[in-house]
Scaffold this motif. Sequence first.
Motif, mmCIF file in Angstrom:
data_model
loop_
_atom_site.group_PDB
_atom_site.id
_atom_site.type_symbol
_atom_site.label_atom_id
_atom_site.label_comp_id
_atom_site.label_asym_id
_atom_site.label_seq_id
_atom_site.Cartn_x
_atom_site.Cartn_y
_atom_site.Cartn_z
ATOM 1 N N GLN A 15 68.917 33.311 -24.270
ATOM 2 C CA GLN A 15 69.688 33.441 -25.503
ATOM 3 C C GLN A 15 71.111 32.896 -25.379
ATOM 4 O O GLN A 15 71.993 33.278 -26.164
ATOM 5 N N LYS A 16 71.335 32.004 -24.445
ATOM 6 C CA LYS A 16 72.661 31.395 -24.282
ATOM 7 C C LYS A 16 73.098 30.730 -25.593
ATOM 8 O O LYS A 16 72.365 29.940 -26.196
ATOM 9 N N ASP A 17 74.301 31.070 -26.061
ATOM 10 C CA ASP A 17 74.895 30.517 -27.279
ATOM 11 C C ASP A 17 74.123 30.880 -28.550
ATOM 12 O O ASP A 17 74.297 30.252 -29.595
ATOM 13 N N VAL A 18 73.262 31.882 -28.455
ATOM 14 C CA VAL A 18 72.584 32.414 -29.638
ATOM 15 C C VAL A 18 73.123 33.825 -29.854
ATOM 16 O O VAL A 18 73.038 34.664 -28.961
ATOM 17 N N TYR A 19 73.675 34.082 -31.023
ATOM 18 C CA TYR A 19 74.399 35.326 -31.252
ATOM 19 C C TYR A 19 73.580 36.335 -32.068
ATOM 20 O O TYR A 19 72.846 35.958 -32.987
ATOM 21 N N GLU A 20 73.724 37.612 -31.678
ATOM 22 C CA GLU A 20 73.155 38.747 -32.409
ATOM 23 C C GLU A 20 71.631 38.670 -32.546
ATOM 24 O O GLU A 20 71.055 39.134 -33.533
ATOM 25 N N LEU A 191 68.448 23.437 -28.879
ATOM 26 C CA LEU A 191 67.102 23.992 -28.936
ATOM 27 C C LEU A 191 66.579 24.266 -27.533
ATOM 28 O O LEU A 191 65.850 25.239 -27.310
ATOM 29 N N ASP A 192 66.955 23.413 -26.582
ATOM 30 C CA ASP A 192 66.549 23.588 -25.194
ATOM 31 C C ASP A 192 67.602 24.381 -24.444
ATOM 32 O O ASP A 192 68.765 24.451 -24.853
ATOM 33 N N VAL A 193 67.190 24.977 -23.344
ATOM 34 C CA VAL A 193 68.118 25.752 -22.537
ATOM 35 C C VAL A 193 67.711 25.640 -21.071
ATOM 36 O O VAL A 193 66.522 25.506 -20.754
ATOM 37 N N GLU A 194 68.694 25.651 -20.191
ATOM 38 C CA GLU A 194 68.428 25.610 -18.767
ATOM 39 C C GLU A 194 68.170 27.026 -18.262
ATOM 40 O O GLU A 194 68.993 27.919 -18.451
ATOM 41 N N VAL A 195 67.021 27.222 -17.629
ATOM 42 C CA VAL A 195 66.665 28.518 -17.067
ATOM 43 C C VAL A 195 66.347 28.344 -15.586
ATOM 44 O O VAL A 195 65.599 27.439 -15.213
ATOM 45 N N ASP A 196 66.934 29.178 -14.750
ATOM 46 C CA ASP A 196 66.668 29.096 -13.310
ATOM 47 C C ASP A 196 65.179 29.240 -13.047
ATOM 48 O O ASP A 196 64.523 30.131 -13.581
ATOM 49 N N GLU A 197 64.651 28.368 -12.192
ATOM 50 C CA GLU A 197 63.224 28.422 -11.884
ATOM 51 C C GLU A 197 62.822 29.751 -11.255
ATOM 52 O O GLU A 197 61.698 30.228 -11.439
ATOM 53 N N ASP A 198 63.746 30.349 -10.515
ATOM 54 C CA ASP A 198 63.444 31.635 -9.877
ATOM 55 C C ASP A 198 63.228 32.743 -10.906
ATOM 56 O O ASP A 198 62.591 33.756 -10.600
ATOM 57 N N LEU A 199 63.775 32.550 -12.104
ATOM 58 C CA LEU A 199 63.626 33.554 -13.157
ATOM 59 C C LEU A 199 62.401 33.294 -14.023
ATOM 60 O O LEU A 199 61.846 34.237 -14.608
ATOM 61 N N GLN A 200 61.984 32.053 -14.117
ATOM 62 C CA GLN A 200 60.860 31.709 -14.981
ATOM 63 C C GLN A 200 59.573 32.378 -14.504
ATOM 64 O O GLN A 200 59.351 32.559 -13.308
ATOM 65 N N ILE A 201 58.731 32.722 -15.467
ATOM 66 C CA ILE A 201 57.480 33.415 -15.168
ATOM 67 C C ILE A 201 56.413 32.393 -14.786
ATOM 68 O O ILE A 201 56.171 31.436 -15.537
ATOM 69 N N LYS A 202 55.790 32.594 -13.649
ATOM 70 C CA LYS A 202 54.699 31.727 -13.211
ATOM 71 C C LYS A 202 53.406 32.210 -13.870
ATOM 72 O O LYS A 202 53.241 33.384 -14.147
ATOM 73 N N HIS A 203 52.478 31.284 -14.087
ATOM 74 C CA HIS A 203 51.270 31.628 -14.823
ATOM 75 C C HIS A 203 50.388 32.622 -14.062
ATOM 76 O O HIS A 203 49.851 33.559 -14.673
ATOM 77 N N ASP A 204 50.257 32.436 -12.771
ATOM 78 C CA ASP A 204 49.457 33.391 -12.000
ATOM 79 C C ASP A 204 50.144 34.753 -11.942
ATOM 80 O O ASP A 204 49.501 35.806 -11.947
ATOM 81 N N GLU A 205 51.458 34.725 -11.942
ATOM 82 C CA GLU A 205 52.248 35.948 -11.952
ATOM 83 C C GLU A 205 52.029 36.708 -13.264
ATOM 84 O O GLU A 205 51.849 37.938 -13.267
ATOM 85 N N TYR A 206 52.030 35.990 -14.360
ATOM 86 C CA TYR A 206 51.800 36.592 -15.672
ATOM 87 C C TYR A 206 50.430 37.263 -15.722
ATOM 88 O O TYR A 206 50.285 38.391 -16.241
ATOM 89 N N ASP A 207 49.416 36.596 -15.198
ATOM 90 C CA ASP A 207 48.056 37.148 -15.201
ATOM 91 C C ASP A 207 48.005 38.458 -14.402
ATOM 92 O O ASP A 207 47.325 39.409 -14.808
#
Length: 253
Positions: A15-20, A191-207
Amino acid sequence: MKLTERLENLIQQLQKDVYEKDEIFRLALLAMLSGESIFLLGKPGIAKSLVARRLKFAFKNGTIFEYLMNRFSTPEEIFGPISIEDLQRGVYRRLIDKYLPTAEIVFLDEIWKAGPSIQNTLLTIINEKIFRNAGVDMKVPMKLLISASNELPAEGQGLEALYDRFIIRYIAHGLEDTGNFNHMLAGVTDLDVEVDEDLQIKHDEYDIWRKEINKVQFSQATFDFIARFRKAMYLATEGTYYISDRRWKKSPN
């Protein structure tokens, strides 16, 4: 890093630069992790679609499909065009690449304008995460469906079943704080945002998370509270207010 801290940091970056819109991001992420869908009620131009586009970055290499419904929308625009080559061989198959059946995040604006053929297919996708193509059931990768409209579904139009699928419903508003409004006017919200890869959810992790969520056991106190709430609601509304068994089943999840 603890999972709660990781998800907190993920939300902050999304939510960087997206308010409320913090509450919408959190509810959408909750819906994503629980395998459910969310409906946003609100006027146009208050960043509903921006939230959906940002959420694809919760996943590594996440994909999104978005579409603005109107009364002339066709299934081909949502689920993919018919393959002419296959049709000539007598096979009714859709070309689904880059359409809803292949997306992880789906945003459908003005969803109540969808025709019956689109609604019926959506019911199966939301409920079972399955799309039937050329007579074969395929598991869709959809992790989250966000729908939006500036109105509630009209009564008597056959929209009750679809509306009931949206376990989370939220009224979205425009910016209220003057400082946030001024920052929005003066700044640039990508519209796009930079997210640390360590924070992103992996697909096998989600399952794995989804399987673990299904193992959660309810305490007797939880069952007792739900029973008291149902009875109180019935008495207060003289039995006129209805919550489907489906919603009772999914809401505690």
